[in-house]
Design a protein around this motif. Structure first.
Motif, PDB file in Angstrom:
ATOM      1  N   CYS A 110      15.480  58.981  -5.478  1.00 37.13           N
ATOM      2  CA  CYS A 110      16.118  58.643  -6.171  1.00 37.13           C
ATOM      3  C   CYS A 110      16.728  56.870  -7.049  1.00 37.13           C
ATOM      4  O   CYS A 110      16.232  56.908  -8.289  1.00 37.13           O
ATOM      5  CB  CYS A 110      17.434  59.528  -5.434  1.00 37.13           C
ATOM      6  SG  CYS A 110      16.915  61.295  -6.445  1.00 37.13           S
ATOM      7  N   LEU A 111      17.441  56.358  -5.722  1.00 35.90           N
ATOM      8  CA  LEU A 111      17.629  55.025  -5.832  1.00 35.90           C
ATOM      9  C   LEU A 111      15.902  54.182  -6.458  1.00 35.90           C
ATOM     10  O   LEU A 111      16.234  53.356  -7.041  1.00 35.90           O
ATOM     11  CB  LEU A 111      18.246  54.142  -5.392  1.00 35.90           C
ATOM     12  CG  LEU A 111      19.654  55.023  -4.471  1.00 35.90           C
ATOM     13  CD1 LEU A 111      20.269  54.949  -3.063  1.00 35.90           C
ATOM     14  CD2 LEU A 111      20.397  54.818  -5.399  1.00 35.90           C
ATOM     15  N   TYR A 163      25.959  57.720 -10.737  1.00 36.26           N
ATOM     16  CA  TYR A 163      26.998  56.543 -10.819  1.00 36.26           C
ATOM     17  C   TYR A 163      25.998  55.174 -10.631  1.00 36.26           C
ATOM     18  O   TYR A 163      26.162  54.730 -11.189  1.00 36.26           O
ATOM     19  CB  TYR A 163      27.845  56.850 -10.307  1.00 36.26           C
ATOM     20  CG  TYR A 163      29.307  55.600 -11.101  1.00 36.26           C
ATOM     21  CD1 TYR A 163      29.699  55.802 -12.113  1.00 36.26           C
ATOM     22  CD2 TYR A 163      29.106  54.879  -9.767  1.00 36.26           C
ATOM     23  CE1 TYR A 163      30.481  55.093 -12.406  1.00 36.26           C
ATOM     24  CE2 TYR A 163      29.634  53.235 -10.609  1.00 36.26           C
ATOM     25  CZ  TYR A 163      30.476  53.131 -11.606  1.00 36.26           C
ATOM     26  OH  TYR A 163      31.445  52.637 -11.484  1.00 36.26           O
ATOM     27  N   SER A 164      25.564  55.407  -9.202  1.00 34.85           N
ATOM     28  CA  SER A 164      24.964  53.332  -9.139  1.00 34.85           C
ATOM     29  C   SER A 164      24.116  53.313  -9.851  1.00 34.85           C
ATOM     30  O   SER A 164      23.485  52.327 -10.596  1.00 34.85           O
ATOM     31  CB  SER A 164      24.744  53.757  -7.602  1.00 34.85           C
ATOM     32  OG  SER A 164      23.947  53.940  -7.417  1.00 34.85           O
ATOM     33  N   GLY A 165      22.917  54.614 -10.074  1.00 39.39           N
ATOM     34  CA  GLY A 165      22.047  54.134 -11.051  1.00 39.39           C
ATOM     35  C   GLY A 165      21.924  53.306 -12.721  1.00 39.39           C
ATOM     36  O   GLY A 165      22.184  53.359 -12.717  1.00 39.39           O
ATOM     37  N   VAL A 166      23.156  54.757 -12.434  1.00 40.52           N
ATOM     38  CA  VAL A 166      23.187  53.679 -14.503  1.00 40.52           C
ATOM     39  C   VAL A 166      24.236  52.835 -14.859  1.00 40.52           C
ATOM     40  O   VAL A 166      23.768  52.543 -15.577  1.00 40.52           O
ATOM     41  CB  VAL A 166      24.584  55.566 -15.369  1.00 40.52           C
ATOM     42  CG1 VAL A 166      25.623  54.963 -14.382  1.00 40.52           C
ATOM     43  CG2 VAL A 166      24.224  55.997 -16.751  1.00 40.52           C
ATOM     44  N   MET A 167      24.721  52.687 -13.850  1.00 36.57           N
ATOM     45  CA  MET A 167      25.546  51.335 -14.525  1.00 36.57           C
ATOM     46  C   MET A 167      24.343  50.581 -13.894  1.00 36.57           C
ATOM     47  O   MET A 167      24.795  49.125 -14.802  1.00 36.57           O
ATOM     48  CB  MET A 167      26.675  51.068 -13.292  1.00 36.57           C
ATOM     49  CG  MET A 167      27.805  51.844 -13.266  1.00 36.57           C
ATOM     50  SD  MET A 167      28.572  51.636 -15.132  1.00 36.57           S
ATOM     51  CE  MET A 167      29.089  50.522 -14.479  1.00 36.57           C
ATOM     52  N   SER A 168      23.730  50.171 -13.470  1.00 36.48           N
ATOM     53  CA  SER A 168      22.711  49.401 -12.867  1.00 36.48           C
ATOM     54  C   SER A 168      20.982  49.370 -13.794  1.00 36.48           C
ATOM     55  O   SER A 168      20.869  47.985 -14.634  1.00 36.48           O
ATOM     56  CB  SER A 168      21.617  49.841 -11.959  1.00 36.48           C
ATOM     57  OG  SER A 168      20.758  50.573 -11.909  1.00 36.48           O
ATOM     58  N   VAL A 169      21.176  50.410 -14.494  1.00 35.99           N
ATOM     59  CA  VAL A 169      20.557  50.346 -16.081  1.00 35.99           C
ATOM     60  C   VAL A 169      20.956  50.019 -16.873  1.00 35.99           C
ATOM     61  O   VAL A 169      20.330  49.403 -17.731  1.00 35.99           O
ATOM     62  CB  VAL A 169      19.730  51.993 -16.227  1.00 35.99           C
ATOM     63  CG1 VAL A 169      19.578  52.343 -17.797  1.00 35.99           C
ATOM     64  CG2 VAL A 169      19.342  52.966 -15.063  1.00 35.99           C
ATOM     65  N   LEU A 170      22.318  50.420 -17.450  1.00 35.91           N
ATOM     66  CA  LEU A 170      23.192  49.908 -18.385  1.00 35.91           C
ATOM     67  C   LEU A 170      23.897  48.891 -18.514  1.00 35.91           C
ATOM     68  O   LEU A 170      24.099  47.854 -19.722  1.00 35.91           O
ATOM     69  CB  LEU A 170      24.211  51.408 -18.973  1.00 35.91           C
ATOM     70  CG  LEU A 170      23.322  52.273 -19.386  1.00 35.91           C
ATOM     71  CD1 LEU A 170      24.177  53.837 -19.036  1.00 35.91           C
ATOM     72  CD2 LEU A 170      22.189  52.994 -20.059  1.00 35.91           C
ATOM     73  N   THR A 171      23.924  48.331 -17.583  1.00 37.50           N
ATOM     74  CA  THR A 171      25.120  47.387 -17.256  1.00 37.50           C
ATOM     75  C   THR A 171      23.737  46.180 -16.083  1.00 37.50           C
ATOM     76  O   THR A 171      23.631  46.366 -15.460  1.00 37.50           O
ATOM     77  CB  THR A 171      25.894  47.308 -16.506  1.00 37.50           C
ATOM     78  OG1 THR A 171      26.971  48.450 -17.006  1.00 37.50           O
ATOM     79  CG2 THR A 171      27.324  46.155 -16.773  1.00 37.50           C
ATOM     80  N   PRO A 172      23.897  44.965 -17.031  1.00 37.53           N
ATOM     81  CA  PRO A 172      23.032  44.325 -16.807  1.00 37.53           C
ATOM     82  C   PRO A 172      22.952  43.365 -15.332  1.00 37.53           C
ATOM     83  O   PRO A 172      22.196  42.817 -14.570  1.00 37.53           O
ATOM     84  CB  PRO A 172      22.433  43.226 -17.675  1.00 37.53           C
ATOM     85  CG  PRO A 172      23.007  43.534 -19.229  1.00 37.53           C
ATOM     86  CD  PRO A 172      24.064  44.844 -18.233  1.00 37.53           C
TER      87      PRO A 172
END
Length: 161
Positions: A62-63, A132-141
């Motif tokens: 998943c990660l 949460y960790s995934g979306v932050m990494s995808v949306l926040t460079p």
């Protein structure tokens, strides 16, 4: 719908035969994308018998998807926040995405690694932390990338030892 029919090289009538409106087409395309992502995760854990190894494999898969499927996942998250209610993702579709992790936690409970009554809460926590960790990494460079170390820390919280 006309543009979609042209891109798919089908008639508009054929498109409307299978999808009566744009919302239905959107829902089915989204369901298909989520199923593809979920299948990729499941495939990684195929044949893994040990419940904790299976859970670990699924968490890492998943990660990793947040790196390997970055564009598809970014689109899915953007669609979550579309203001048009007719195109919003349903909770049913979203809930299906975390099913492999929930199933692995059930297997761990059946093996005595955790209490069965905690499975739902732990699934919510684990899936939420991954998302949460995934979306932050995808949306926040500049956000930290989800990786194996994060997976290990999450699992340590779920099943110590």
């Amino acid at each position: 719908m006309r543009q979609i029919a042209e891109e798919a090289n089908v008639t508009k009538a054929a498109l409307y035969y299978h999808f009566p409106d744009k919302a239905t087409l959107f829902t089915e395309a989204t369901r298909d994308a989520i199923e593809r992502l979920r299948s990729q995760v499941r495939e990684r854990a195929e044949g893994v018998g040990d419940p904790i190894v299976r859970l670990r494999t699924l968490v890492h898969a998943c990660l990793e998807q947040f790196q390997t499927e970055r564009d598809a996942i970014r689109q899915l998250y953007v669609m979550l926040f579309i203001p048009d209610e007719t195109l919003a993702l349903s909770p049913e579709i979203l809930g299906e995405h975390g099913q492999p992790l929930r199933e692995a936690l059930v297997e761990c409970a059946r093996s005595g690694l955790l209490e069965e009554e905690r499975v739902d809460d732990l699934a919510t926590l684990l899936i939420g932390a991954i998302e949460y960790s995934g979306v932050m990494s995808v949306l926040t460079p500049r956000a930290p990338r989800p990786d194996a170390a994060l997976g290990a820390r999450l699992l340590q919280q779920i099943i110590p030892g």
